[in-house]
Enzyme design. Structure first.
Site, PDB file in Angstrom:
ATOM      1  N   ASN A   1       0.914  -1.088  -0.107  1.00  0.00           N
ATOM      2  CA  ASN A   1      -0.145  -0.001   0.054  1.00  0.00           C
ATOM      3  C   ASN A   1       0.838   1.248  -0.024  1.00  0.00           C
ATOM      4  OD1 ASN A   1       0.649   0.773   2.618  1.00  0.00           O
ATOM      5  ND2 ASN A   1      -0.889  -0.729   3.608  1.00  0.00           N
ATOM      6  N   ARG A   2       0.402   2.337  -0.015  1.00  0.00           N
ATOM      7  CA  ARG A   2       0.881   3.580  -0.251  1.00  0.00           C
ATOM      8  C   ARG A   2       2.071   3.995   1.120  1.00  0.00           C
ATOM      9  NH1 ARG A   2      -3.013   8.428  -0.984  1.00  0.00           N
ATOM     10  NH2 ARG A   2      -3.602   7.907   1.023  1.00  0.00           N
ATOM     11  N   ALA A   3       1.579   3.625   2.254  1.00  0.00           N
ATOM     12  CA  ALA A   3       2.425   3.723   3.313  1.00  0.00           C
ATOM     13  C   ALA A   3       3.630   2.876   3.435  1.00  0.00           C
ATOM     14  CB  ALA A   3       1.646   3.809   4.631  1.00  0.00           C
ATOM     15  N   GLU A   4       3.203   1.681   3.250  1.00  0.00           N
ATOM     16  CA  GLU A   4       4.483   0.629   2.952  1.00  0.00           C
ATOM     17  C   GLU A   4       5.427   1.017   1.879  1.00  0.00           C
ATOM     18  OE1 GLU A   4       1.465  -3.270   4.493  1.00  0.00           O
ATOM     19  OE2 GLU A   4       1.679  -2.805   2.417  1.00  0.00           O
TER      20      GLU A   4
ATOM     21  N   ASP B   1      -6.359  -7.256   1.430  1.00  0.00           N
ATOM     22  CA  ASP B   1      -6.720  -8.813   1.409  1.00  0.00           C
ATOM     23  C   ASP B   1      -7.581  -9.060   0.271  1.00  0.00           C
ATOM     24  OD1 ASP B   1      -5.224  -9.115   3.782  1.00  0.00           O
ATOM     25  OD2 ASP B   1      -7.131  -9.399   5.170  1.00  0.00           O
TER      26      ASP B   1
END
Length: 296
Positions: free
Chosen positions: A176-179, A244
């Site tokens: 995701n964006r943060a990861e 998920d």
């Protein structure tokens, strides 16, 4: 992991501390983590094997029962030294008040036996999905990717943490964006984001990198190609489990013969549906496809 929900009403503040008092009225239990990925794939009609580790406890038994009810063939290794991971959420008036986590890492012996089962099940699979939640269950992920790649099985990975070298050689990574920001650094423009994404994709030897970007949709990076899908959510109610749903839908679509851009388009649609539901949830085929839609 097991997702538990305690639903109730709040009508007063505790006299013991400045916290709300919730009167529990009902309890719900749902498969969470990798089990939620599996149930999402099964809900779309896929034949799914879930290989994982749980504790030899009540929560592990509940997970096994719930997965069987969802049509998932679970191969769960019981570790008597492990407490099955539980995420307990208290909810009042559709708002989450508190989450409590119970977890311990699995033992080396159980993980070694899980790897042997992975080798046994691999020939029967069309697609391998590795969902990393940083709980210790994917200690042998490098070997698993190597084994799958050796027999030509696509490997989709939902990553965790900042060590992406362990995912080298996978087919597709879905941070995701943060990861992604935690690994590649921040960006100030779409061009800079593309440069960082393509650089990471090349460094890890990936066929593609899919960055899910919440309200901005998701972007697929391949060799010489960038495909962006705008967000498809009509109403955002709860984003838990959306990742998920994305990777579970991607796996089903690729196993069914769809090309990657089509799989991403359908997964983006599925994410837009599931965030309109409370808690970890699934998307059914009749929600995802129109009556006359020819997906493939």
């Amino acid at each position: 992991m097991l997702d538990r929900y305690w639903f109730g009403e709040v009508s007063r503040i505790s006299p013991e501390a400045p916290v709300p008092v919730i009167k529990i009225e009902r309890v719900e239990e749902r498969p969470g983590g990798a089990a939620n990925v599996a149930r999402n794939a099964a809900a779309l009609g896929a034949q799914v094997w879930l290989l994982s580790v749980v504790g030899d406890d009540e929560a592990g038994a509940v997970l096994e029962r719930l997965l069987a009810k969802e049509g998932v063939q679970a191969v769960l290794h019981r570790d008597p030294k492990l407490t099955t991971t539980i995420k307990l959420r208290t909810i009042a008036r559709h708002q989450q008040l508190l989450r409590i986590d119970f977890e311990t890492p699995p033992s080396h012996e159980v993980l070694a036996s899980k790897l042997e089962d992975f080798k046994r099940l691999l020939p029967q699979a069309d697609v391998v999905v590795l969902s990393d939640y940083g709980k210790g269950g994917l200690t042998h992920i490098e070997k698993m990717i190597e084994l799958a790649a050796a027999v030509g099985k696509p490997v989709l990975v939902d990553p965790k943490g900042d060590d992406y070298q362990r995912y080298r050689g996978a087919t597709l990574l879905t941070p995701n964006r943060a990861e992604f920001r935690a690994v590649a650094g921040s960006w100030k423009s779409e061009q800079e984001l593309t440069e960082k994404a393509q650089r990471l994709r090349q460094e890890l030897g990936l066929t593609a990198l899919l960055v899910t970007r919440s309200e901005e949709g998701m972007t697929l990076y391949r060799q010489g190609d960038v495909l962006h899908e705008p967000a498809d959510a009509k109403e955002v109610f709860d984003v838990s489990g959306a990742g998920d749903t994305v990777i579970g839908t991607l796996g089903v679509m690729l196993a069914a013969g769809a090309d990657l851009p089509t799989a991403v388009r359908i997964a983006n649609r599925a994410a837009g549906i599931v965030v309109g539901k409370l808690g970890t949830a699934v998307v059914k085929p009749d929600e995802l496809f129109g009556p006359d839609e020819d997906v493939l």
